[in-house]
Design an enzyme around this catalytic site. Sequence first.
Site, mmCIF file in Angstrom:
data_model
loop_
_atom_site.group_PDB
_atom_site.id
_atom_site.type_symbol
_atom_site.label_atom_id
_atom_site.label_comp_id
_atom_site.label_asym_id
_atom_site.label_seq_id
_atom_site.Cartn_x
_atom_site.Cartn_y
_atom_site.Cartn_z
ATOM 1 N N ARG A 46 0.738 -1.279 -0.078
ATOM 2 C CA ARG A 46 0.056 -0.122 0.133
ATOM 3 C C ARG A 46 0.760 1.375 -0.058
ATOM 4 O O ARG A 46 0.648 2.178 -0.663
ATOM 5 C CB ARG A 46 -0.853 -0.061 1.255
ATOM 6 N N TYR A 98 -15.442 18.032 -17.060
ATOM 7 C CA TYR A 98 -15.816 16.349 -16.999
ATOM 8 C C TYR A 98 -16.705 16.289 -16.083
ATOM 9 O O TYR A 98 -16.722 16.859 -14.829
ATOM 10 C CB TYR A 98 -14.772 15.566 -16.747
ATOM 11 N N ASP A 170 -5.632 19.289 -16.326
ATOM 12 C CA ASP A 170 -5.940 18.000 -16.580
ATOM 13 C C ASP A 170 -5.620 18.001 -18.009
ATOM 14 O O ASP A 170 -6.005 18.533 -18.926
ATOM 15 C CB ASP A 170 -7.656 17.767 -16.554
ATOM 16 N N LYS A 195 -7.100 6.252 -20.093
ATOM 17 C CA LYS A 195 -7.406 6.919 -21.349
ATOM 18 C C LYS A 195 -6.041 6.576 -22.251
ATOM 19 O O LYS A 195 -5.520 5.410 -22.627
ATOM 20 C CB LYS A 195 -7.819 8.377 -21.556
#
Length: 379
Positions: A46, A98, A170, A195
């Site tokens: 983690r 978005y 972004d 993406k």
Amino acid sequence: MGFATDAIHVGQEPDPTTGAIVAPIYQTSTYVQEALGQNKGYDYARTAQPNRRALERTMTRLEGGESAFVFSTGMAAIDAMFRLLRPGDHTIVSQAVYGGVYRLTTQLLTHFGLEFSFVDTANAEAVTAAIRPNTKMIYVETPTNPTMIITDIAKIAAVADAHKLTLAVDNTFLSPYFQQPIKLGAHIVVHSMTKYLNGHSDATGGAVILTRVADAEKIYFLQRSTGAGLAPMDCFLMSRGIKTLAVRMTQHNANGMAIARYLEDHPKVMSVLYPGLPSHPGHEIARRQQSGFGAMISFDVNTLDAARTLLNHVKLCSLAESLGGVETLISHPATMTHASIPPEVREQIGITDGLVRISVGIEDAEDLLEDLDQALDKI
């Protein structure tokens, strides 16, 4: 080294133990310590693991930052970035953002005392006018999803610097291959790595790339404290995808331009939103700050019924959420990616019921044109 060379080699060196050209996937949750308080750099997956650190090195180099941290999804990365703020802080956000970011900010983060204003960041004067005494950040999407509005990053960076604000950008739609916001003055870059960086629609991930040590320390604390870091297998898939980023983006760009030109001339298409077209209002800015225009296109077929007819009749294009894969994906923002935005807000920012968004893949352009042509004929 050049971009393609960095994408293939930085963080992706051969395994020193075996010489394997592809580094192993460290599919383990914990690491044996050599002695109490002594380890080989890792103790628990983690907090850190080799595949994640390798991918973070790659992202740091490609975006030109000082450090990078990768997360389970793009939204997890964006959420971590906003957690740099404190209750009472105000952020200016691109108006046509978005839908997931709109939902995160207006339905979740506001409950923790953060304030957000949605402003047309293509208008530097509007951004300046929206600054308050408690403003700490400007968050920009460029191009915006799905309205393809272009923000002049350097101009907004000057506004941010003048008012001692953090500028976050972004860069998902273009990837670092076509746009590098840090070179234009941004302090933070975020990605949905799901993406273009991954490029194969087989993993989710997000990244935050930083230029300041203080921000990096806070983001790493958040990554290991919340447990939102990217898992080893997904890191491997992202690293694998990035190796072909340069060649994929070149073909995406060529196909995107061909599809945009076709749509602009089609009698059943009311308008086309693609910065690569001279008719786009942000074309000159895009030419200046980008090295390519990408493969994201939005176009309006006037009504919901027309959009439904088109989307229900495509054969090669896949009706699906997401973008940036090697295959062409087509969607209806008003009912899919941006459904969480209230109808009146969607109308205000230009997300009409007739708007269709297409993520042009790297198939043969002639086949894509034929598919769109036969589907548009059904309207």
